[in-house]
Design a protein around this motif. Structure first.
Motif, short mmCIF file in Angstrom:
data_model
loop_
_atom_site.label_atom_id
_atom_site.label_comp_id
_atom_site.label_asym_id
_atom_site.label_seq_id
_atom_site.Cartn_x
_atom_site.Cartn_y
_atom_site.Cartn_z
N GLY A 7 0.79 -1.23 0.00
CA GLY A 7 0.00 0.00 0.00
C GLY A 7 0.81 1.27 0.00
N VAL A 8 2.15 1.18 0.08
CA VAL A 8 3.00 2.37 0.10
C VAL A 8 3.23 2.82 -1.35
CG1 VAL A 8 5.25 3.31 0.71
CG2 VAL A 8 4.10 1.68 2.23
N LYS A 9 2.88 4.07 -1.63
CA LYS A 9 3.05 4.62 -2.97
C LYS A 9 3.52 6.07 -2.86
CE LYS A 9 -0.89 1.99 -4.83
NZ LYS A 9 -2.21 2.10 -5.47
N PRO A 10 4.30 6.54 -3.85
CA PRO A 10 4.64 7.96 -3.85
C PRO A 10 3.37 8.81 -3.91
CG PRO A 10 6.02 6.74 -5.40
CD PRO A 10 4.96 5.80 -4.94
N ALA A 11 3.36 9.89 -3.14
CA ALA A 11 2.18 10.76 -3.11
C ALA A 11 1.96 11.41 -4.47
CB ALA A 11 2.36 11.82 -2.04
N VAL A 12 0.70 11.51 -4.85
CA VAL A 12 0.32 12.27 -6.03
C VAL A 12 -0.22 13.61 -5.54
CG1 VAL A 12 -1.22 12.39 -8.03
CG2 VAL A 12 -0.25 10.19 -7.33
N ILE A 13 0.47 14.69 -5.87
CA ILE A 13 0.06 16.00 -5.37
C ILE A 13 -0.04 17.01 -6.51
CG2 ILE A 13 1.19 15.59 -3.15
CD1 ILE A 13 3.21 17.83 -4.09
N GLU A 14 -0.70 18.09 -6.21
CA GLU A 14 -0.74 19.25 -7.08
C GLU A 14 -0.37 20.46 -6.23
OE1 GLU A 14 -4.73 19.47 -8.44
OE2 GLU A 14 -4.70 17.48 -9.39
N TRP A 15 0.32 21.41 -6.84
CA TRP A 15 0.60 22.66 -6.12
C TRP A 15 -0.54 23.62 -6.37
CZ3 TRP A 15 4.19 23.57 -2.51
CH2 TRP A 15 5.18 22.61 -2.36
N ARG A 16 -1.13 24.09 -5.26
CA ARG A 16 -2.31 24.96 -5.35
C ARG A 16 -2.03 26.32 -4.70
NH1 ARG A 16 -7.36 22.32 -6.13
NH2 ARG A 16 -7.01 20.57 -7.55
N GLN A 17 -2.79 27.32 -5.16
CA GLN A 17 -2.74 28.65 -4.57
C GLN A 17 -4.16 29.05 -4.19
OE1 GLN A 17 -1.28 31.85 -7.05
NE2 GLN A 17 -0.33 32.83 -5.28
N TYR A 18 -4.29 29.63 -3.01
CA TYR A 18 -5.62 29.98 -2.52
C TYR A 18 -6.10 31.30 -3.13
CZ TYR A 18 -9.56 30.45 0.67
OH TYR A 18 -10.82 30.56 1.20
N ASP A 19 -7.32 31.26 -3.69
CA ASP A 19 -7.96 32.46 -4.23
C ASP A 19 -8.95 32.96 -3.20
OD1 ASP A 19 -9.82 34.20 -5.63
OD2 ASP A 19 -8.91 33.48 -7.49
#
Length: 628
Positions: A7-19
């Motif tokens: 179950g260990v996997k590299p994280a899938v992320i997105e870089w977000r900016q708050y509006d």
């Protein structure tokens, strides 16, 4: 390849900016990464990892102040005796909580402090080091601690990863799903944590992190005064906590959060987990007085070193001297074993390789090479290697960009495809001598044969590490049997332009500017030189690569006998109690002596000293001498 990495996997992320106008987290591009308003966002959990505006202040308020760490650290550093402060965190994420805690620990330390900080943290989906580095730059927390963390950050492989951040700070990363990590941690019955950081995504978005099994585990490993803090006051956590012995207190939350939760443990009687083979590594034992190790090869020297490091008086016995058996080879190569399902044996070899690498990183002069090339052979077809490359490349951060990638090599007359793998090559004798260099002469009993227990009456722990001869000790009954597997390396008066190790059906390596080839495999305990074995080694590389070596090229021959168990797993752990003496076994490494030696040393030394095991319970059960 079912559940290949538990179950260990590299994280899938997105870089977000708050509006702030739309009250939404919007996708951000690279040109915005200097604004200080960016945060990594997890699509899987629909949440950000930290507040980009006040991430440092929020972590400090909730976790450091929430556990009253500053005054507690100051008091701990004042203690005249050695001590350890243990913190357990349920979600590592970016590591921000750890970096802030490490900074506070050092800021409060006195010059003569004898205290160590141990920070334990679970993570199922580790972030890529590049994303960690970006987060640290945005948050402004770049430091010597973040540099050490990034340089030693492990690949996304399941297991326990111990990172020495400084002389008095150790980070323990538990790359597992939360419930699996809690079940696998092999902690002594007396081991308790001083503080709990209940972090991670909110209970509504990540309910598995907040299961009752976590509360049970916390109660088992808390003591009077153990504290807890978390950003959430969700009923799923707040209501059951008192049942597990925690007196809760609501405090003002950070920013827009009205409340947060803290708690202090008082007392709770709980049932302990059912005994398993792994229990023998963590049961209460008297403090060790003197330890005798019989056998001064890789296994014995590694254990002597580890026990000495843990301040135990250790004595090493061997009738042939340091590294007199199969460990005494000009070239020893350790590399992890690959499998499409990352099975238990593969997991053990990766743990072993990491333990060895940690030692080599401190003493790089011992390493002849840091990687090897694997060719297809009778055991691994080209199709197998392609499968391994696909499986492991996904879990690897590619710091060394060519690891787990195919390369074309020119070896003699052959152009071959090889999979480049992490590996470590050492000289056996040099490595063993380095391990025991800090032992006093009175602790080395060389040219000494042990025939009877009466010779060891003054020792309260005895460890047998004598390779293939271990199971034949007449003074010990019913020891697990091993199969002797003879092998012979051959040094040639030649060298080759490709100097790093190559594995085929044998292996090719260099030592002192000469080729070392082999090794043979025979069911035999004969450790004398056999010329026919060297001729077989020569014929093998001539046939595979088009070399033209002959008997005249032989410079030296190196026979040895490996100790092989019935299931390939070593016998490493508690075996029996004989009066006042505890008997431990540490043999049966087969052809993986270098790969297993440092790991098995730490397993036994930690068990003797009542310290947490470096291995998960599942793997401890696989190496227990009582499994037979």
């Amino acid at each position: 390849m079912h559940n290949a990495f538990l179950g260990v996997k590299p994280a899938v992320i997105e870089w977000r900016q708050y509006d702030s106008e739309k009250h939404q987290w919007l996708a951000a591009d690279d040109s915005q990464d200097q604004t200080g308003q960016l945060a990594p966002y997890s699509p899987s959990f629909d949440d950000i990892y930290y507040n980009p505006q006040d991430g440092i202040a929020e972590s400090t308020h909730v976790f450091l102040d929430g556990n009253d760490l500053e005054p507690r650290f100051i008091e701990r550093h004042k203690l005249p005796e050695s001590s350890e402060f243990h913190i357990f965190e349920t979600g590592f994420g970016t590591g921000l909580n750890f970096l802030l805690t490490a900074k506070l620990w050092q800021q409060t330390a006195t010059r003569d402090s004898k205290a160590k900080l141990h920070f334990w943290s679970i993570e199922q989906f580790p972030l890529h080091p590049d994303d960690l580095k970006k987060a640290y730059r945005i948050l402004g927390v770049e430091s010597e601690y973040s540099d050490k963390l990034l340089s030693r950050y492990p690949d996304a492989l399941p297991g326990f990863h111990q990172l020495q951040i400084s002389d008095n700070i150790v980070l323990h990363l538990l790359f597992y799903p939360a419930d699996k990590a809690l079940k696998e941690l092999a902690l002594p019955e007396s081991h308790t944590f001083d503080a709990w950081f209940l972090d991670g995504f909110a209970p509504s978005k990540n309910p598995g992190m907040w299961a009752k099994s976590l509360l049970h585990f916390m109660a088992l490993h808390s003591d009077h005064g153990t504290t807890l803090s978390t950003f959430t006051v969700a009923a799923a956590l707040r209501k059951p906590l008192p049942h597990y012995g925690f007196n809760i207190e609501k405090r003002p939350g950070f920013g827009r959060k009205r409340e947060m939760l803290t708690a202090k443990f008082s007392e709770k009687e709980l049932s302990t987990p059912k005994p398993t083979l792994a229990t023998d590594y963590i049961v209460a034992r008297p403090k060790p007085n003197k330890v005798a190790i019989i056998g001064a090869g890789l296994a014995g020297c590694s254990l002597a070193h580890e026990l000495h490091q843990q301040h135990v008086e250790v004595h090493l016995f061997d009738e042939h001297g340091i590294c007199g058996g199969a460990s005494n080879m000009p070239s020893l190569v350790a590399l992890p074993v690959l499998s499409t399902d990352h099975n238990a044996y593969s997991q053990l070899t990766f743990h072993g390789f990491r333990s060895l690498k940690a030692y080599i990183d401190k003493h790089p002069e011992l390493a002849q090479s840091y990687f090897a090339h694997q060719l297809s052979n009778k055991k691994y077809s080209q199709h197998h290697l392609e499968q391994y490359q696909e499986v492991y490349a996904k879990q690897n951060w590619h710091r060394e960009k060519s690891w787990f990638q195919f390369q074309t090599l020119q070896v003699a007359e052959q152009s071959v495809q090889a999979l480049k793998l992490p590996a470590i090559q050492v000289n056996g004798k040099q490595f063993c001598q380095h391990l025991v260099k800090d032992l006093g002469q009175q602790q080395l009993h060389l040219n000494t044969k042990i025939d009877h227990l009466s010779q060891l009456a003054e020792f309260d722990h005895i460890v047998i590490t004598s390779g293939y001869q271990s199971s034949s000790f007449s003074c010990f009954d019913n020891l697990p049997q091993i199969a002797p597997m003879r092998g012979q390396l051959t040094t040639l008066k030649a060298k080759h332009s490709h100097t790093t190790p190559i594995n085929h059906d044998g292996h090719i390596a260099h030592y002192n500017g000469r080729l070392v080839i082999g090794a043979t495999f025979e069911n035999s305990s004969d450790d004398s030189i056999r010329r026919e074995n060297s001729l077989k080694n020569i014929e093998q590389v001539n046939r595979r690569f088009g070399f033209h070596f002959t008997e005249k090229d032989i410079a030296a021959e190196h026979p040895g006998v490996r100790a092989t168990s019935y299931d390939r797993f070593p016998f490493c752990g508690y075996f029996n109690q004989i009066g006042h003496q505890t008997l431990w076994l540490n043999y049966g490494f087969g052809a993986r002596g270098l790969c297993f030696s440092m790991l098995c040393a730490e397993v036994i030394a930690n068990a003797i000293n009542q310290r947490p095991s470096p291995l998960p319970k599942t793997l401890l059960s696989r190496i227990s001498p009582l499994r037979v």
